[in-house]
Scaffold this active site. Structure first.
Site, PDB file in Angstrom:
ATOM      1  N   SER A 233       0.825  -1.557  -0.220  1.00 43.75           N
ATOM      2  CA  SER A 233      -0.107  -0.136  -0.164  1.00 43.75           C
ATOM      3  C   SER A 233       0.173   1.502   0.230  1.00 43.75           C
ATOM      4  O   SER A 233       1.666   1.365  -1.203  1.00 43.75           O
ATOM      5  CB  SER A 233      -0.678   0.132   1.140  1.00 43.75           C
ATOM      6  OG  SER A 233      -1.786   0.849   1.560  1.00 43.75           O
ATOM      7  N   ASP A 284      -9.873  -7.026  -3.643  1.00 41.56           N
ATOM      8  CA  ASP A 284      -9.417  -5.360  -3.669  1.00 41.56           C
ATOM      9  C   ASP A 284      -9.902  -5.187  -5.024  1.00 41.56           C
ATOM     10  O   ASP A 284      -8.844  -5.382  -5.277  1.00 41.56           O
ATOM     11  CB  ASP A 284      -7.278  -5.324  -3.172  1.00 41.56           C
ATOM     12  CG  ASP A 284      -7.035  -3.747  -2.813  1.00 41.56           C
ATOM     13  OD1 ASP A 284      -8.161  -3.389  -3.520  1.00 41.56           O
ATOM     14  OD2 ASP A 284      -6.490  -4.172  -2.536  1.00 41.56           O
ATOM     15  N   HIS A 311      -7.600  -5.440   0.741  1.00 37.45           N
ATOM     16  CA  HIS A 311      -6.507  -5.262   0.401  1.00 37.45           C
ATOM     17  C   HIS A 311      -5.895  -5.408   1.243  1.00 37.45           C
ATOM     18  O   HIS A 311      -4.337  -5.369   0.754  1.00 37.45           O
ATOM     19  CB  HIS A 311      -6.652  -3.218   0.290  1.00 37.45           C
ATOM     20  CG  HIS A 311      -5.800  -3.018   0.501  1.00 37.45           C
ATOM     21  ND1 HIS A 311      -5.019  -2.155  -0.725  1.00 37.45           N
ATOM     22  CD2 HIS A 311      -5.220  -1.311   1.229  1.00 37.45           C
ATOM     23  CE1 HIS A 311      -4.448  -1.137  -0.677  1.00 37.45           C
ATOM     24  NE2 HIS A 311      -4.160  -0.797   0.753  1.00 37.45           N
TER      25      HIS A 311
END
Length: 333
Positions: A233, A284, A311
């Site tokens: 991320s 995700d 995610h």
């Protein structure tokens, strides 16, 4: 019911406690304002339905208790309107709080995906007696890190773990990743990025070049060699510029739906020869898909989709994540 007249025949009278006058024999009554006290068995009139020690409201009467009975709404006068207003206010407040809670829960689910709670992963490492070292790198912008050393003969690669926006280096300790890597013979270092966990914000983090230089300096300070960089991320803002500038320093790269992939061209990705394991969660549908469009241009990559994971797929499916990571690391040897 303050200020409401109560009929004498109802059997109730006002008892007013003096909250402000002195005297030791009245101190025990402080803290009480006004209360009803029964005086004698009620003698009901034609318009009062009370009976001693019974509850017998007429249809449409307000439910409630007043020591030995209840007063119907039409007999309470303005008091019933006050209670109704209080109840209405409480009801609206409860609805507002419920709506706020549901809204926050919905935003959280959007961020992490929609899977169930994280699985237990203790079976993967078994021994919790792993020594985890912690410290700060030297220099004007110190970075906090957690480190484990290999149990047995060290492998040729050191694993460097970055983190996403809602996490820190502690995530990898709580998940058991650091302990597992140590048992499998890997040195592993988890960093707190600037402004997260125990690392103070840094001016270097404001530019792409500054973030790449910061990460390079941290690896040098910790004497990391043949690094395998795990980047989920937000940490893509650090890992990707470092990858583009110094990919020859990396032994492997494990992006997990990283941010900032749109800042680089197809040609830039094609120039990176570092072995890469692309990991993402099946649920995700935003950042994972965006990053995959660019990451697939890396010439030496494999892709793994973790099913029923969002995610933060390493949290939702830690067993699968650890197995895939270890398989990739072992393959690099």
């Amino acid at each position: 019911w303050i200020g409401t007249a109560v009929p004498k025949e109802s059997g109730l009278e006002w008892k007013k406690n003096n909250l402000f006058s002195g005297g030791g024999n009245r101190s025990a009554e402080r803290g009480k304002a006004l209360e009803f006290r029964p005086t004698k068995p009620a003698r009901c009139s034609a318009r009062c339905p009370l009976r001693p020690n019974t509850l017998s409201p007429r249809p449409g009467a307000l439910s409630g208790t007043a020591t030995s009975g209840s007063l119907p709404s039409e007999d309470l006068g303005c008091g019933s309107q006050g209670l109704t207003a209080v109840q209405t206010s409480m009801s609206r407040s409860q609805v507002a709080l419920l709506g706020l809670g549901l809204g926050l829960l919905f935003m959280l689910l959007l961020y992490v995906g929609l899977p169930g709670p994280p699985e237990q992963t203790s079976w993967l490492w078994g021994d919790s007696n792993v020594t985890i070292l912690a410290g700060l790198t030297p220099g004007s912008s110190p970075i906090f890190y957690r480190e484990v050393l290999p149990f047995h003969r060290a492998h040729r690669a050191d694993v460097v773990l970055l983190h996403g926006k809602a996490f820190s280096s502690r995530t990898w300790e709580q998940l058991g990743t650091l302990q597992l890597l140590a048992q499998r013979g890997y040195r592993a270092v988890a960093l707190d990025l600037p402004g997260f966990g125990n690392s103070a914000p840094s001016k270097e983090a404001s530019t792409e070049a500054g973030r790449a230089e910061l990460l390079e300096r941290v690896l040098q300070d910790l004497h990391v060699q043949n690094a395998v960089l795990v980047s989920p991320s937000l940490s893509g803002r650090y890992a990707l510029p470092f990858l583009m500038r110094g990919h020859h320093q990396l032994r492997g790269f494990v992006p997990i739906a990283p941010a900032s992939t749109q800042n680089y061209t197809q040609e830039q990705f094609q120039a990176v020869k570092t072995p890469t394991l692309i990991l993402y969660g099946e649920l995700d549908r935003t950042l994972a898909r965006e990053s995959l469009r660019q990451l697939r241009h890396l010439p030496n990559h494999s892709t793994v989709k973790l099913r029923n994971a969002g995610h933060a797929c390493y949290l939702h499916k830690p067993q699968d994540f650890h197995l895939e990571l270890l398989a990739f690391l072992d393959h690099l040897l």
